[in-house]
Design a protein around this motif. Structure first.
Motif, PDB file in Angstrom:
ATOM      1  N   LYS A  65       0.791  -1.231   0.000  1.00  0.00           N
ATOM      2  CA  LYS A  65       0.000   0.000   0.000  1.00  0.00           C
ATOM      3  C   LYS A  65       0.821   1.277   0.000  1.00  0.00           C
ATOM      4  CE  LYS A  65      -3.822  -1.743   2.860  1.00  0.00           C
ATOM      5  NZ  LYS A  65      -4.534  -1.477   4.102  1.00  0.00           N
ATOM      6  N   ALA A  66       1.949   1.292   0.752  1.00  0.00           N
ATOM      7  CA  ALA A  66       2.657   2.553   0.975  1.00  0.00           C
ATOM      8  C   ALA A  66       4.068   2.300   1.501  1.00  0.00           C
ATOM      9  CB  ALA A  66       1.892   3.396   2.001  1.00  0.00           C
ATOM     10  N   VAL A  67       4.845   3.391   1.513  1.00  0.00           N
ATOM     11  CA  VAL A  67       6.147   3.377   2.167  1.00  0.00           C
ATOM     12  C   VAL A  67       6.032   4.277   3.389  1.00  0.00           C
ATOM     13  CG1 VAL A  67       8.589   3.983   1.982  1.00  0.00           C
ATOM     14  CG2 VAL A  67       7.378   3.039  -0.003  1.00  0.00           C
ATOM     15  N   SER A  68       6.488   3.782   4.524  1.00  0.00           N
ATOM     16  CA  SER A  68       6.422   4.546   5.761  1.00  0.00           C
ATOM     17  C   SER A  68       7.819   4.670   6.360  1.00  0.00           C
ATOM     18  CB  SER A  68       5.489   3.841   6.751  1.00  0.00           C
ATOM     19  OG  SER A  68       5.393   4.584   7.940  1.00  0.00           O
ATOM     20  N   GLU A  69       8.195   5.892   6.716  1.00  0.00           N
ATOM     21  CA  GLU A  69       9.473   6.111   7.365  1.00  0.00           C
ATOM     22  C   GLU A  69       9.389   5.603   8.801  1.00  0.00           C
ATOM     23  OE1 GLU A  69       7.947   8.585   5.566  1.00  0.00           O
ATOM     24  OE2 GLU A  69       9.239   8.188   3.853  1.00  0.00           O
ATOM     25  N   VAL A  70      10.547   5.216   9.342  1.00  0.00           N
ATOM     26  CA  VAL A  70      10.627   4.746  10.716  1.00  0.00           C
ATOM     27  C   VAL A  70      11.605   5.661  11.444  1.00  0.00           C
ATOM     28  CG1 VAL A  70      10.983   2.755  12.203  1.00  0.00           C
ATOM     29  CG2 VAL A  70      10.281   2.401   9.837  1.00  0.00           C
ATOM     30  N   TYR A  71      11.237   6.087  12.670  1.00  0.00           N
ATOM     31  CA  TYR A  71      11.994   7.098  13.403  1.00  0.00           C
ATOM     32  C   TYR A  71      12.580   6.546  14.697  1.00  0.00           C
ATOM     33  CZ  TYR A  71       9.459   9.993  10.123  1.00  0.00           C
ATOM     34  OH  TYR A  71       8.954  10.521   8.967  1.00  0.00           O
ATOM     35  N   ALA A  72      13.742   7.060  15.059  1.00  0.00           N
ATOM     36  CA  ALA A  72      14.408   6.651  16.290  1.00  0.00           C
ATOM     37  C   ALA A  72      13.709   7.297  17.489  1.00  0.00           C
ATOM     38  CB  ALA A  72      15.874   7.067  16.265  1.00  0.00           C
ATOM     39  N   PRO A  73      13.225   6.490  18.421  1.00  0.00           N
ATOM     40  CA  PRO A  73      12.592   7.053  19.618  1.00  0.00           C
ATOM     41  C   PRO A  73      13.603   7.586  20.634  1.00  0.00           C
ATOM     42  CG  PRO A  73      11.913   4.766  19.242  1.00  0.00           C
ATOM     43  CD  PRO A  73      13.032   5.068  18.311  1.00  0.00           C
ATOM     44  N   VAL A  74      14.845   7.117  20.552  1.00  0.00           N
ATOM     45  CA  VAL A  74      15.904   7.554  21.465  1.00  0.00           C
ATOM     46  C   VAL A  74      17.165   7.844  20.653  1.00  0.00           C
ATOM     47  CG1 VAL A  74      15.056   6.274  23.479  1.00  0.00           C
ATOM     48  CG2 VAL A  74      16.673   5.183  21.934  1.00  0.00           C
ATOM     49  N   SER A  75      18.024   8.691  21.206  1.00  0.00           N
ATOM     50  CA  SER A  75      19.309   8.988  20.572  1.00  0.00           C
ATOM     51  C   SER A  75      20.301   7.891  20.909  1.00  0.00           C
ATOM     52  CB  SER A  75      19.851  10.321  21.089  1.00  0.00           C
ATOM     53  OG  SER A  75      18.965  11.365  20.796  1.00  0.00           O
ATOM     54  N   GLY A  76      21.169   7.582  19.945  1.00  0.00           N
ATOM     55  CA  GLY A  76      22.196   6.597  20.229  1.00  0.00           C
ATOM     56  C   GLY A  76      22.788   6.003  18.972  1.00  0.00           C
ATOM     57  N   VAL A  77      23.527   4.915  19.156  1.00  0.00           N
ATOM     58  CA  VAL A  77      24.221   4.244  18.062  1.00  0.00           C
ATOM     59  C   VAL A  77      23.591   2.874  17.830  1.00  0.00           C
ATOM     60  CG1 VAL A  77      26.025   3.310  19.588  1.00  0.00           C
ATOM     61  CG2 VAL A  77      26.477   3.585  17.149  1.00  0.00           C
ATOM     62  N   VAL A  78      23.428   2.527  16.557  1.00  0.00           N
ATOM     63  CA  VAL A  78      22.841   1.242  16.187  1.00  0.00           C
ATOM     64  C   VAL A  78      23.858   0.139  16.498  1.00  0.00           C
ATOM     65  CG1 VAL A  78      21.932  -0.160  14.286  1.00  0.00           C
ATOM     66  CG2 VAL A  78      21.431   2.300  14.387  1.00  0.00           C
ATOM     67  N   VAL A  79      23.444  -0.831  17.316  1.00  0.00           N
ATOM     68  CA  VAL A  79      24.340  -1.933  17.681  1.00  0.00           C
ATOM     69  C   VAL A  79      23.918  -3.248  17.027  1.00  0.00           C
ATOM     70  CG1 VAL A  79      25.122  -0.869  19.820  1.00  0.00           C
ATOM     71  CG2 VAL A  79      23.100  -2.368  19.855  1.00  0.00           C
ATOM     72  N   ALA A  80      22.699  -3.303  16.476  1.00  0.00           N
ATOM     73  CA  ALA A  80      22.243  -4.509  15.775  1.00  0.00           C
ATOM     74  C   ALA A  80      21.098  -4.142  14.852  1.00  0.00           C
ATOM     75  CB  ALA A  80      21.787  -5.578  16.770  1.00  0.00           C
ATOM     76  N   ILE A  81      21.008  -4.868  13.732  1.00  0.00           N
ATOM     77  CA  ILE A  81      19.858  -4.745  12.831  1.00  0.00           C
ATOM     78  C   ILE A  81      19.301  -6.145  12.613  1.00  0.00           C
ATOM     79  CG2 ILE A  81      20.709  -2.668  11.686  1.00  0.00           C
ATOM     80  CD1 ILE A  81      21.499  -4.483   9.300  1.00  0.00           C
ATOM     81  N   ASN A  82      18.036  -6.210  12.301  1.00  0.00           N
ATOM     82  CA  ASN A  82      17.384  -7.499  12.062  1.00  0.00           C
ATOM     83  C   ASN A  82      17.575  -7.880  10.601  1.00  0.00           C
ATOM     84  OD1 ASN A  82      15.775  -9.745  11.879  1.00  0.00           O
ATOM     85  ND2 ASN A  82      14.016  -8.821  12.908  1.00  0.00           N
ATOM     86  N   GLU A  83      18.635  -8.615  10.326  1.00  0.00           N
ATOM     87  CA  GLU A  83      18.963  -8.998   8.954  1.00  0.00           C
ATOM     88  C   GLU A  83      17.939  -9.957   8.356  1.00  0.00           C
ATOM     89  OE1 GLU A  83      23.008 -10.366   8.996  1.00  0.00           O
ATOM     90  OE2 GLU A  83      23.764  -8.393   9.597  1.00  0.00           O
TER      91      GLU A  83
END
Length: 131
Positions: A65-83
């Motif tokens: 249906k659409a593309v939706s942006e996703v936003y960081a709720p907290v400040s910080g550094v990404v330590v893992a992504i769900n591959e």
């Protein structure tokens, strides 16, 4: 009926946050968001070690249906992504609070969590959007 786990924190833009300990937080999109978007076909996630401020866009979820942006709720550094989402974006539909998580952030300022919604407030927001 949407599922809203009571132990999580939520944003008005439909992300959820779960504390993992040691200042690390798992972030995903809510059941309500995945229902609004429909069948997921692609997820764009940041690189590990990318840094974000609370409110920054860190990726997107694309559905039929659409593309939706996703936003960081907290400040910080990404330590893992769900591959797993690269090959199975439908995990966002099947398990938004489990296998469909997006990223893990090591927060550098946990005070932003104070501005997030609890489950009751998020349920009210979701109800208002459905009306």
């Amino acid at each position: 009926m949407i599922h809203i786990p009571p132990e999580l924190k939520y944003t008005e833009s439909h992300e959820w946050v779960r504390a993992e300990g040691n200042g690390v937080y798992t972030i995903g999109i809510t059941d309500h968001a995945q229902q609004l978007l429909g069948e997921m076909v692609y997820v764009e996630l940041p690189e590990i070690d990318n840094t974000f401020e609370a409110g920054d866009e860190f990726g997107s979820a694309e559905s039929v249906k659409a593309v939706s942006e996703v936003y960081a709720p907290v400040s910080g550094v990404v330590v893992a992504i769900n591959e797993e989402l690269e090959v199975s974006p439908d995990l966002l539909n099947d398990s938004p609070y489990g296998d469909g998580w997006l990223i893990k952030i090591k927060a550098n300022d946990e005070s932003a969590l104070d501005d997030l919604l609890d489950a009751k407030a998020y349920a009210e927001l979701a109800r208002e959007e459905e009306d």
